[in-house]
Motif scaffolding. Structure first.
Motif, mmCIF file in Angstrom:
data_model
loop_
_atom_site.group_PDB
_atom_site.id
_atom_site.type_symbol
_atom_site.label_atom_id
_atom_site.label_comp_id
_atom_site.label_asym_id
_atom_site.label_seq_id
_atom_site.Cartn_x
_atom_site.Cartn_y
_atom_site.Cartn_z
ATOM 1 N N ASP A 56 0.686 -1.229 -0.009
ATOM 2 C CA ASP A 56 -0.252 0.086 0.193
ATOM 3 C C ASP A 56 0.716 1.245 0.094
ATOM 4 O OD1 ASP A 56 -2.205 -1.613 0.014
ATOM 5 O OD2 ASP A 56 -2.688 -1.343 2.038
ATOM 6 N N VAL A 57 2.095 1.287 0.623
ATOM 7 C CA VAL A 57 2.729 2.324 0.859
ATOM 8 C C VAL A 57 3.405 2.646 -0.462
ATOM 9 C CG1 VAL A 57 5.073 2.934 1.612
ATOM 10 C CG2 VAL A 57 3.319 1.971 3.326
ATOM 11 N N LEU A 58 3.862 1.662 -1.125
ATOM 12 C CA LEU A 58 4.433 1.685 -2.652
ATOM 13 C C LEU A 58 3.383 2.327 -3.558
ATOM 14 C CD1 LEU A 58 6.651 -1.403 -3.264
ATOM 15 C CD2 LEU A 58 7.449 0.801 -2.457
ATOM 16 N N GLU A 59 2.193 1.701 -3.366
ATOM 17 C CA GLU A 59 1.347 2.221 -4.254
ATOM 18 C C GLU A 59 0.718 3.671 -4.081
ATOM 19 O OE1 GLU A 59 -1.964 -0.710 -3.998
ATOM 20 O OE2 GLU A 59 -0.762 -2.439 -4.687
ATOM 21 N N ARG A 60 0.701 3.990 -2.951
ATOM 22 C CA ARG A 60 0.177 5.241 -2.592
ATOM 23 C C ARG A 60 1.466 6.116 -3.426
ATOM 24 N NH1 ARG A 60 -1.939 3.532 2.382
ATOM 25 N NH2 ARG A 60 0.035 3.590 3.429
ATOM 26 N N ALA A 61 2.501 6.043 -3.204
ATOM 27 C CA ALA A 61 3.684 7.051 -3.787
ATOM 28 C C ALA A 61 3.538 6.756 -5.228
ATOM 29 C CB ALA A 61 5.135 6.232 -3.378
ATOM 30 N N MET A 62 3.364 5.698 -5.954
ATOM 31 C CA MET A 62 3.123 5.533 -7.178
ATOM 32 C C MET A 62 2.153 6.238 -7.835
ATOM 33 S SD MET A 62 4.666 1.787 -8.507
ATOM 34 C CE MET A 62 3.511 0.973 -7.424
ATOM 35 N N GLU A 63 1.167 6.398 -7.182
ATOM 36 C CA GLU A 63 -0.153 7.047 -7.526
ATOM 37 C C GLU A 63 0.080 8.701 -7.849
ATOM 38 O OE1 GLU A 63 -3.436 6.103 -4.917
ATOM 39 O OE2 GLU A 63 -3.760 4.279 -5.502
ATOM 40 N N VAL A 64 1.198 9.122 -6.810
ATOM 41 C CA VAL A 64 1.378 10.680 -7.081
ATOM 42 C C VAL A 64 2.506 10.889 -7.805
ATOM 43 C CG1 VAL A 64 0.404 11.163 -4.565
ATOM 44 C CG2 VAL A 64 2.825 10.732 -4.929
ATOM 45 N N GLY A 65 3.141 9.790 -8.556
ATOM 46 C CA GLY A 65 4.178 10.063 -9.363
ATOM 47 C C GLY A 65 5.513 9.694 -9.206
ATOM 48 N N CYS A 66 5.523 8.987 -7.913
ATOM 49 C CA CYS A 66 7.171 8.429 -7.532
ATOM 50 C C CYS A 66 7.347 7.199 -8.194
ATOM 51 C CB CYS A 66 7.162 8.340 -5.891
ATOM 52 S SG CYS A 66 8.591 8.053 -5.258
ATOM 53 N N LYS A 67 8.220 7.099 -8.992
ATOM 54 C CA LYS A 67 8.488 6.381 -10.055
ATOM 55 C C LYS A 67 9.737 5.226 -9.790
ATOM 56 C CE LYS A 67 6.148 8.379 -13.787
ATOM 57 N NZ LYS A 67 5.201 7.606 -13.827
ATOM 58 N N LYS A 68 10.409 5.955 -8.807
ATOM 59 C CA LYS A 68 11.653 5.116 -8.243
ATOM 60 C C LYS A 68 11.907 5.285 -6.883
ATOM 61 C CE LYS A 68 13.014 4.115 -12.562
ATOM 62 N NZ LYS A 68 13.214 2.895 -13.295
ATOM 63 N N PHE A 69 12.366 4.360 -6.129
ATOM 64 C CA PHE A 69 12.784 4.357 -4.732
ATOM 65 C C PHE A 69 14.154 4.072 -4.551
ATOM 66 C CE2 PHE A 69 8.443 3.279 -5.396
ATOM 67 C CZ PHE A 69 7.902 4.266 -4.805
ATOM 68 N N MET A 70 15.146 4.817 -4.130
ATOM 69 C CA MET A 70 16.543 4.333 -3.405
ATOM 70 C C MET A 70 16.285 3.973 -2.015
ATOM 71 S SD MET A 70 18.950 6.985 -5.402
ATOM 72 C CE MET A 70 20.185 6.617 -4.209
ATOM 73 N N VAL A 71 16.339 2.692 -1.699
ATOM 74 C CA VAL A 71 16.418 2.161 -0.440
ATOM 75 C C VAL A 71 17.695 2.317 0.355
ATOM 76 C CG1 VAL A 71 15.415 0.095 0.940
ATOM 77 C CG2 VAL A 71 14.657 0.531 -1.210
ATOM 78 N N THR A 72 17.630 2.914 1.545
ATOM 79 C CA THR A 72 18.766 3.242 2.033
ATOM 80 C C THR A 72 19.259 1.856 2.861
ATOM 81 O OG1 THR A 72 18.153 5.507 2.224
ATOM 82 C CG2 THR A 72 19.934 4.845 3.665
ATOM 83 N N GLY A 73 20.673 1.656 2.730
ATOM 84 C CA GLY A 73 21.223 0.645 3.551
ATOM 85 C C GLY A 73 22.210 1.355 4.594
ATOM 86 N N SER A 74 21.778 0.999 5.947
ATOM 87 C CA SER A 74 22.480 1.827 7.279
ATOM 88 C C SER A 74 23.369 0.863 7.836
ATOM 89 C CB SER A 74 21.247 2.181 8.216
ATOM 90 O OG SER A 74 20.457 1.051 8.596
ATOM 91 N N ASP A 75 23.467 -0.395 7.648
ATOM 92 C CA ASP A 75 24.280 -1.173 8.098
ATOM 93 C C ASP A 75 24.639 -2.403 7.225
ATOM 94 O OD1 ASP A 75 22.377 -2.873 9.021
ATOM 95 O OD2 ASP A 75 22.585 -1.978 11.200
ATOM 96 N N LEU A 76 25.319 -3.468 7.543
ATOM 97 C CA LEU A 76 25.160 -4.896 6.879
ATOM 98 C C LEU A 76 24.104 -5.199 6.560
ATOM 99 C CD1 LEU A 76 27.164 -6.509 4.956
ATOM 100 C CD2 LEU A 76 27.766 -7.704 6.891
ATOM 101 N N LYS A 77 23.237 -5.486 7.569
ATOM 102 C CA LYS A 77 22.053 -6.225 7.648
ATOM 103 C C LYS A 77 21.114 -5.504 7.046
ATOM 104 C CE LYS A 77 18.232 -7.846 10.694
ATOM 105 N NZ LYS A 77 17.807 -7.734 12.319
ATOM 106 N N GLU A 78 21.138 -3.890 6.992
ATOM 107 C CA GLU A 78 19.885 -3.250 6.415
ATOM 108 C C GLU A 78 20.192 -3.164 4.932
ATOM 109 O OE1 GLU A 78 16.949 -2.365 7.517
ATOM 110 O OE2 GLU A 78 17.517 -3.650 9.379
ATOM 111 N N SER A 79 21.688 -3.159 4.566
ATOM 112 C CA SER A 79 22.002 -3.119 3.483
ATOM 113 C C SER A 79 21.642 -4.377 2.526
ATOM 114 C CB SER A 79 23.488 -2.834 2.849
ATOM 115 O OG SER A 79 23.980 -1.783 3.660
ATOM 116 N N LYS A 80 21.709 -5.436 3.055
ATOM 117 C CA LYS A 80 21.306 -6.632 2.570
ATOM 118 C C LYS A 80 19.799 -6.440 2.337
ATOM 119 C CE LYS A 80 25.009 -9.716 4.327
ATOM 120 N NZ LYS A 80 25.245 -11.020 5.500
#
Length: 332
Positions: free
Chosen positions: A56-80
């Motif tokens: 739902d979070v992704l769909e709401r964003a795409m509905e307003v025109g957000c077409k790309k997401f850069m997902v932040t890695g903050s440590d090794l686990k979160e980067s994976k």
């Protein structure tokens, strides 16, 4: 999500300062979004508070025109985790790989030692770059506001290690700087010439002088709600060259609030979906206090208002700058 990504045309609204011939939906890239955070899966403070509403979070964003997401890695686990999200949503999500300064103690705490941790980070970044899933090295940098989390000497040591790794791998930088401008700039200067695409200082809240120095180094500036909180912040944003501007939400953090200086530019903004307390979540609702990428248009709106230009100029410049630096499967 590939199918959803191809059908993301939502309702169109006329932006301030636009003519009726400019009704096309603007397009955005959220270059800083922490989609790996458990709150986007309904887990708050380690407890399940509501149904997983990630899609739902992704769909709401795409509905307003957000077409790309850069997902932040903050440590090794979160980067994976960021890389896994990029693999699960090809062409829509891309990862950054790195260790945030406030998490840099993880290098020394690793059971096999810091060299092993760094080697694992290197391997992940190399493989994810090769596969096209990682587009930046980060979030790395210095944070002297939160030395209680990581001492200065530890931050400096592993910032240098990671900068050298980024140069070796040739990934643009996704950077964090808080109250550490002198050391931050010093460590960057000797390495930026080895990185043709340089990088971006995200969630910028520094001074006008700091911003100008970073731009002179060839770095872009990332702006979100935290960058628009005070009148001093707005005065800095007003001076960021459009050619060096990128936009982000940094969700679930950096939400814009009515008490912020940015609020006066959002009086006529289209309303976001209603927000409810996490315990009262229903499908289609946002969670109070959880910033989402569907708010990316409000970042562009405030920047446009501060600069006295229309949103289309801001959105187009930010899109082009992000694509030039990170690729994201697009060309300018």
């Amino acid at each position: 999500m590939a199918e959803a990504a191809s059908s993301n045309s939502g309702p169109t609204s006329i932006e301030p300062n636009e003519t009726s011939s400019q009704k096309k939906q603007l397009k955005y890239i959220d270059i800083g979004i922490n989609l790996g955070d458990p709150v986007f899966r309904g887990i708050h403070h380690g407890k399940k508070a509501h149904e997983d509403d990630f899609n739902d979070v992704l769909e709401r964003a795409m509905e307003v025109g957000c077409k790309k997401f850069m997902v932040t890695g903050s440590d090794l686990k979160e980067s994976k985790r960021a890389v896994e999200l990029a693999k699960a949503h090809p062409g829509l999500c891309y990862a950054t790989v790195g260790v945030h300064p406030c998490s840099a103690t993880q290098f020394d705490k690793h059971p096999s030692g810091p060299s092993s941790y760094l080697s694992s980070l290197n391997a992940l970044a190399v493989e994810a770059k090769s596969s096209g899933h990682a587009v930046a090295f980060g979030e790395i940098g210095l944070d002297y506001d939160r030395l209680f989390l990581t001492p200065t000497e530890v931050q400096l040591k592993y910032f240098e290690y990671q900068l050298d790794l980024a140069v070796e791998i040739q990934l643009p930088l996704f950077l964090h700087s808080r109250a550490a401008a002198e050391d931050f700039e010093r460590l960057l200067k000797s390495r930026l010439d080895k990185l043709p695409k340089r990088g971006l200082v995200h969630s910028f809240t520094g001074t006008l002088e700091e911003m100008k120095r970073l731009v002179d180094l060839g770095l872009d500036i990332g702006v979100n709600g935290c960058s628009l909180k005070t009148e001093d912040n707005l005065a800095v944003v007003r001076e960021i060259p459009l050619a060096r501007l990128q936009i982000e939400t940094d969700g679930p953090w950096c939400e814009m609030r009515p008490s912020h200086a940015s609020a006066k530019y959002l009086v006529e903004a289209p309303k976001l979906p209603r927000s409810v307390k996490k315990e009262k979540w229903v499908k289609g609702a946002m969670i109070k206090g959880r910033n989402e990428p569907c708010a990316i248009g409000n970042v562009a709106r405030v920047v446009a208002g501060v600069k006295g230009i229309n949103m289309e100029e801001v959105a187009e410049a930010a899109w082009n700058n992000s694509v030039k630096m990170f690729g994201l499967g697009e060309t300018v």
